[in-house]
Design an enzyme around this catalytic site. Structure first.
Site, PDB file in Angstrom:
ATOM      1  N   ARG A  50       0.661  -1.318   0.012  1.00  0.00           N
ATOM      2  CA  ARG A  50      -0.052  -0.114  -0.050  1.00  0.00           C
ATOM      3  C   ARG A  50       0.878   1.258  -0.075  1.00  0.00           C
ATOM      4  O   ARG A  50       1.506   1.621   1.037  1.00  0.00           O
ATOM      5  CB  ARG A  50      -0.874   0.098   1.301  1.00  0.00           C
ATOM      6  CG  ARG A  50      -1.630  -1.283   1.469  1.00  0.00           C
ATOM      7  CD  ARG A  50      -2.412  -1.104   2.743  1.00  0.00           C
ATOM      8  NE  ARG A  50      -2.980  -2.632   3.065  1.00  0.00           N
ATOM      9  CZ  ARG A  50      -3.310  -2.845   4.392  1.00  0.00           C
ATOM     10  NH1 ARG A  50      -3.292  -1.936   5.358  1.00  0.00           N
ATOM     11  NH2 ARG A  50      -3.862  -3.908   4.557  1.00  0.00           N
ATOM     12  N   ASP A  52       1.688   5.153   0.139  1.00  0.00           N
ATOM     13  CA  ASP A  52       0.986   6.311   0.893  1.00  0.00           C
ATOM     14  C   ASP A  52       0.575   7.369  -0.274  1.00  0.00           C
ATOM     15  O   ASP A  52       0.960   7.206  -1.421  1.00  0.00           O
ATOM     16  CB  ASP A  52       1.841   6.965   1.856  1.00  0.00           C
ATOM     17  CG  ASP A  52       2.105   6.193   3.014  1.00  0.00           C
ATOM     18  OD1 ASP A  52       1.159   5.572   3.640  1.00  0.00           O
ATOM     19  OD2 ASP A  52       3.297   5.800   3.336  1.00  0.00           O
ATOM     20  N   TYR A 110      12.724   0.302  -3.935  1.00  0.00           N
ATOM     21  CA  TYR A 110      12.051   1.800  -3.511  1.00  0.00           C
ATOM     22  C   TYR A 110      13.095   2.638  -4.140  1.00  0.00           C
ATOM     23  O   TYR A 110      14.409   2.520  -3.920  1.00  0.00           O
ATOM     24  CB  TYR A 110      11.584   2.262  -2.411  1.00  0.00           C
ATOM     25  CG  TYR A 110      10.266   1.618  -2.175  1.00  0.00           C
ATOM     26  CD1 TYR A 110       9.135   2.286  -2.519  1.00  0.00           C
ATOM     27  CD2 TYR A 110       9.961   0.415  -1.365  1.00  0.00           C
ATOM     28  CE1 TYR A 110       7.988   1.937  -2.171  1.00  0.00           C
ATOM     29  CE2 TYR A 110       8.578  -0.109  -0.879  1.00  0.00           C
ATOM     30  CZ  TYR A 110       7.660   0.876  -1.501  1.00  0.00           C
ATOM     31  OH  TYR A 110       6.327   0.408  -0.928  1.00  0.00           O
ATOM     32  N   ARG A 203      11.063   6.655   3.517  1.00  0.00           N
ATOM     33  CA  ARG A 203      10.928   8.094   3.666  1.00  0.00           C
ATOM     34  C   ARG A 203      11.912   8.648   4.727  1.00  0.00           C
ATOM     35  O   ARG A 203      12.608   9.511   5.000  1.00  0.00           O
ATOM     36  CB  ARG A 203       9.717   8.644   3.542  1.00  0.00           C
ATOM     37  CG  ARG A 203       8.843   8.582   2.253  1.00  0.00           C
ATOM     38  CD  ARG A 203       7.365   8.817   2.365  1.00  0.00           C
ATOM     39  NE  ARG A 203       7.070   9.896   2.815  1.00  0.00           N
ATOM     40  CZ  ARG A 203       5.666  10.021   3.210  1.00  0.00           C
ATOM     41  NH1 ARG A 203       4.771   9.282   2.849  1.00  0.00           N
ATOM     42  NH2 ARG A 203       5.352  11.341   3.615  1.00  0.00           N
TER      43      ARG A 203
END
Lengths: 250, 250
Positions: A50, A52, A110, A203
């Site tokens: 999922r 963000d 990522y 992040r």
């Protein structure tokens, strides 16, 4: 029932993330709506994870079950016609019944994109985070190398992450296979390949690595932050817009 | 009166072009509004040219006159705070009284960005035109080389272009200093450097050069199109979103 796998790219700017919500538009919600339209039946799309609100994807993987006889090429063409142009289906395949985009994922890559520049150009603003102060790339590479291996990443974990992870049942322990800086378009990217990621982990890593690059934290601080398992000691959560899910590995 | 020169980048997606309009948002309109807010006086911003709706700029130049004593650094910081993030001021300088962004321009460099790919990724969609069929880059380079020099470019001219040109009084004759294909981010760009451009000229050149690249027109056709001075013979106007004003030369 056929099991259909989708390879999806999206610009997350306009969406409240991947997961279906009642009112706000989400990637999963839009996909389910358009697939239902094609198959004339309700559908559940399972994503590999999922993302963000505001996070982008170049290679999200999802799957859904259907009794429809529409061929894969038909889904590819049809969905790309029906979907808004900030969501693109890159590939459609029929897969074994036991394939599940989330449970079968072995890892993810990522990329956190950033620009080290006084001004972000308008056409970069949606896909890069600006880091105005000059960065020490060598120090950042050194910090990133400390992430490789199996670690408890509690210090980089936001609240409520556990149920999002690919690998369950082992708390905040994740394995990072590689962590590096790469040139990316006009700027740079922190690229992490791991077996799973906690919520906001990339992040939070980015924010903390920026601190190291700007000299606000030393490498020793970075080691201590990781060892502390304390979210309060790590850097800020870097903005969503710099984050791209590049690839899901099976 | 001080004469202030601005170097401006913008994402034209949300704007009805450069030129001030009554209802629709335009780059000139927004700039004048924000400068007026800072100087508390009405202002006219002179741009080096009028980009069309949806066209982007990396290096638009404009100037305005003011009696305000705000230093250049103050305009730079203040305007970048006040402007929406799809318009960025890159540089502010105080210049001689006789500087005029349009009349003093000696040339411009435009880039037309395209991707030769079956699917355009969502984060590329606002800045690249998709050319789905494979392109013969050598043929495109050859066609572009035929544009170099002084020519009557009527065949690439949209209606109403004359008053937009940098160089007036010579009809549709313009000089192209260089015309080439360059790699640009994930794709390619047709880059034209000329002393002035007719309305839609770069987009019409792009559309016609794509025809050559796809084998729909030969080099001989291209020569004939240019010689014909007939807009009806050239290719389609390529979409606005691929076009970037890169630089204005003085």
């Amino acid at each position: 029932m056929r099991n259909i796998r989708l390879l999806i790219a999206y610009d997350g700017t306009a969406y409240a993330g991947w997961q279906r919500q009642r009112i706000q538009p989400t990637i999963q919600g839009v996909l389910e709506e358009k697939i239902s339209l094609m198959t004339t039946a309700p559908v559940i799309v399972h994503g590999a994870g999922r993302t963000d609100a505001g996070v982008h994807a170049l290679g999200m993987v999802a799957n859904f079950h259907t009794i429809s006889s529409i061929p894969c090429a038909g889904f590819l063409k049809g969905l790309n016609c029906l979907l808004p142009d900030d969501i693109a289906i890159l590939q459609v395949d029929e897969v074994d019944a036991d394939f599940h985009a989330r449970f079968k994922a072995k890892g993810k890559i990522y990329a956190y994109q950033f620009l080290c520049a006084p001004i972000v150009l308008p056409h970069q603003r949606l896909y890069y985070t600006q880091v105005p102060k000059q960065l020490d790339f060598e120090m950042m590479e050194s910090a990133l190398s400390l992430l490789v291996g199996e670690h408890d990443f509690s210090c980089f974990e936001a609240a409520g992450s556990r149920d999002c992870s690919v690998v369950g049942g082992r708390g905040a322990v994740r394995q990072i296979f590689s962590a590096s800086l790469q040139q990316q378009g006009d700027g740079w990217a922190i690229v992490l390949h791991g077996d799973g990621f906690l919520r906001h982990m990339v992040r939070n890593v980015a924010g903390t690595v920026f601190d190291v690059g700007q000299g606000r934290s030393s490498l020793r601080d970075f080691v201590e932050i990781l060892a502390s398992k304390d979210r309060g000691r790590a850097g800020k959560t870097a903005p969503a817009k710099g984050l791209f899910l590049r690839e899901v590995i099976y």
